[in-house]
Design a protein around this motif. Structure first.
Motif, PDB file in Angstrom:
ATOM      1  N   GLY A 150      11.183   2.508 -10.046  1.00 15.43           N
ATOM      2  CA  GLY A 150      11.593   1.946 -11.329  1.00 15.43           C
ATOM      3  C   GLY A 150      11.863   0.459 -11.281  1.00 15.43           C
ATOM      4  N   GLU A 151      11.558  -0.178 -10.156  1.00 13.45           N
ATOM      5  CA  GLU A 151      11.792  -1.623 -10.009  1.00 13.45           C
ATOM      6  C   GLU A 151      10.652  -2.390 -10.666  1.00 13.45           C
ATOM      7  OE1 GLU A 151      13.796  -1.059  -5.559  1.00 13.45           O
ATOM      8  OE2 GLU A 151      11.677  -1.557  -5.805  1.00 13.45           O
ATOM      9  N   PRO A 183       0.841  -1.196   0.000  1.00 10.50           N
ATOM     10  CA  PRO A 183       0.000   0.000   0.000  1.00 10.50           C
ATOM     11  C   PRO A 183       0.878   1.249   0.000  1.00 10.50           C
ATOM     12  CG  PRO A 183      -0.863  -1.613   1.551  1.00 10.50           C
ATOM     13  CD  PRO A 183       0.464  -2.143   1.084  1.00 10.50           C
ATOM     14  N   GLY A 184       0.551   2.184  -0.874  1.00 12.88           N
ATOM     15  CA  GLY A 184       1.362   3.387  -1.031  1.00 12.88           C
ATOM     16  C   GLY A 184       2.284   3.341  -2.229  1.00 12.88           C
ATOM     17  N   ASP A 185       2.514   2.158  -2.813  1.00 18.07           N
ATOM     18  CA  ASP A 185       3.339   2.058  -4.020  1.00 18.07           C
ATOM     19  C   ASP A 185       2.571   2.594  -5.226  1.00 18.07           C
ATOM     20  OD1 ASP A 185       5.510   1.006  -2.738  1.00 18.07           O
ATOM     21  OD2 ASP A 185       5.233  -1.048  -3.450  1.00 18.07           O
ATOM     22  N   THR A 186       3.327   3.166  -6.158  1.00 13.01           N
ATOM     23  CA  THR A 186       2.755   3.693  -7.397  1.00 13.01           C
ATOM     24  C   THR A 186       3.231   2.844  -8.558  1.00 13.01           C
ATOM     25  OG1 THR A 186       2.696   5.954  -6.541  1.00 13.01           O
ATOM     26  CG2 THR A 186       2.637   5.696  -8.927  1.00 13.01           C
ATOM     27  N   LEU A 187       2.286   2.333  -9.343  1.00 13.93           N
ATOM     28  CA  LEU A 187       2.615   1.442 -10.447  1.00 13.93           C
ATOM     29  C   LEU A 187       2.415   2.132 -11.794  1.00 13.93           C
ATOM     30  CD1 LEU A 187       1.052  -1.972  -9.332  1.00 13.93           C
ATOM     31  CD2 LEU A 187       3.288  -0.983  -8.788  1.00 13.93           C
ATOM     32  N   SER A 188       3.316   1.847 -12.711  1.00 11.70           N
ATOM     33  CA  SER A 188       3.196   2.292 -14.095  1.00 11.70           C
ATOM     34  C   SER A 188       3.525   1.113 -15.004  1.00 11.70           C
ATOM     35  CB  SER A 188       4.128   3.471 -14.371  1.00 11.70           C
ATOM     36  OG  SER A 188       5.477   3.097 -14.104  1.00 11.70           O
ATOM     37  N   SER A 189       3.166   1.237 -16.279  1.00 10.67           N
ATOM     38  CA  SER A 189       3.309   0.117 -17.211  1.00 10.67           C
ATOM     39  C   SER A 189       3.909   0.574 -18.529  1.00 10.67           C
ATOM     40  CB  SER A 189       1.940  -0.522 -17.507  1.00 10.67           C
ATOM     41  OG  SER A 189       1.283  -0.935 -16.337  1.00 10.67           O
ATOM     42  N   SER A 190       4.635  -0.335 -19.166  1.00  7.46           N
ATOM     43  CA  SER A 190       5.085  -0.131 -20.542  1.00  7.46           C
ATOM     44  C   SER A 190       5.020  -1.472 -21.262  1.00  7.46           C
ATOM     45  CB  SER A 190       6.507   0.429 -20.586  1.00  7.46           C
ATOM     46  OG  SER A 190       7.430  -0.495 -20.028  1.00  7.46           O
ATOM     47  N   SER A 191       4.869  -1.423 -22.583  1.00  4.49           N
ATOM     48  CA  SER A 191       4.750  -2.647 -23.377  1.00  4.49           C
ATOM     49  C   SER A 191       5.616  -2.557 -24.623  1.00  4.49           C
ATOM     50  CB  SER A 191       3.298  -2.888 -23.800  1.00  4.49           C
ATOM     51  OG  SER A 191       2.456  -3.088 -22.697  1.00  4.49           O
TER      52      SER A 191
END
Length: 341
Positions: A134-135, A99-107
């Motif tokens: 960035g992990e 909880p509190g982590d921010t997720l992003s995505s790339s493909s």
């Protein structure tokens, strides 16, 4: 023109890397909604005390919350104009999300193949979800059938990637500190360890859940999945909205608690297929087959490979004599989970 109609099959190029918009910070709100939408009862994702007893700092976010969040980011760029999401492979959960982590995505586009009708084609992408540092926390391959917009657009050279049938046990990532040596089976809900399961064993999970339109729409909005087939009743000739395949995955996974309560964490998705469409009013049932078992090298922690099948009918039918999925099969998912030895 400032509005975006989404990408069509002819808009993809091999090797293209797409950075998906709108990172998302997760909180206990997503967990509460997830547990409200699905009968999810996994102890590791329900109790900080249970998670601490297993060597973690607290209860991480449910593995499928992470999957849905990363997946949802990709929809506007990959499957907004999809006919159907076809399958998955080479999926690995690489690090816990808190909880509190921010997720992003790339493909990255790794495959293209136009269908013989010339009206659509299959797009293969490898998607990576990352946290605010960035992990990488999740990676997987999926393939999607996408409509063409310009039917006269030239057919691309067909590239179909070779994908591993199974994620090797050596590539499974066990979260740092996790141990099941002092595992509380009573608190978890069932007494069964890895050694209590036999390869080839089939477990019918008994319960069923009827999919409601309101719940499906809430779930699809929660994961910010904007695919037209899920929202727009005019998009399909039959006027029905497809149930998001991930919704079926989570329902089936939650139903599998009855018989597999100690399969605590999904760590890999070996393969998966949405075999037949699911619509509102369908009652989803589930069964699992034990495909393999393995040691992980971490004290007390084993890995169990499971086939999870969601079905709209009773029994454990999978495929007919012609090799095609039985019409009642909605999902065929092959995954690795961590379980006490």
């Amino acid at each position: 023109m400032k509005t975006n109609p989404g990408r069509f099959f002819e808009d993809y190029r091999i090797g293209e890397v797409i950075r998906h918009a709108v990172p998302r910070t997760l909180s206990g709100g997503e967990r509460a909604l997830y547990h409200a939408l699905y009968p999810a009862r996994g102890a590791l994702y329900s109790s900080d005390d249970f998670a601490r007893a297993c060597g973690l700092a607290a209860s991480p976010m449910d593995d499928l919350i992470v999957f849905h969040t990363v997946f949802g980011k990709t929809v506007p760029d990959i499957s907004l104009n999809a006919v159907a999401n076809l399958g998955y492979a080479e999926g690995r959960f690489l690090a816990p999300v808190w909880p509190g982590d921010t997720l992003s995505s790339s493909s990255e586009v790794i495959g293209l193949k136009q269908n013989s009708n010339g009206k659509s084609g299959v797009v293969y992408v490898r998607t990576t979800g990352r946290n605010q540092r960035g992990e990488a926390v999740l990676e997987y391959v999926r393939w999607v059938m996408v409509r063409k917009n310009r039917l006269e657009a030239p057919e691309p050279e067909a590239v179909v990637p070779e994908l591993a049938r199974v994620v090797p046990v050596s590539d499974l990532v066990v979260p740092a500190g996790l141990t099941f040596e002092g595992y509380d089976f009573e608190a978890a809900g069932e007494p069964y360890r890895l050694g209590d399961y036999a390869v080839g064993e089939v477990i019918e999970h008994v319960d069923g859940v009827t999919v409601e339109e309101a719940e499906h729409m809430l779930a699809t909005r929660l994961w910010q999945n904007t695919a037209k087939v899920h929202f727009d009743a005019t998009f399909r000739p039959d006027g029905q909205r497809l149930i998001y395949g991930g919704h079926v995955i989570s329902l089936a996974r939650a139903l599998s608690f009855n018989g597999l309560a100690n399969a605590q964490m999904i760590v890999a998705i070996n393969g998966g297929a949405h075999a037949n469409p699911c619509f509102s009013g369908t009652t989803v049932r589930a069964w699992s087959e034990v495909l393999d078992k393995a040691e992980t090298g971490v004290p007390g922690v084993g890995a169990i490979r499971l086939r999870l099948v969601a079905s709209s009918g009773p029994g454990t039918a999978l495929k007919g004599p012609d090799g095609k999925y039985a019409p009642e099969v909605l999902l065929d998912l092959d995954y690795w989970a961590l379980m006490p030895v």
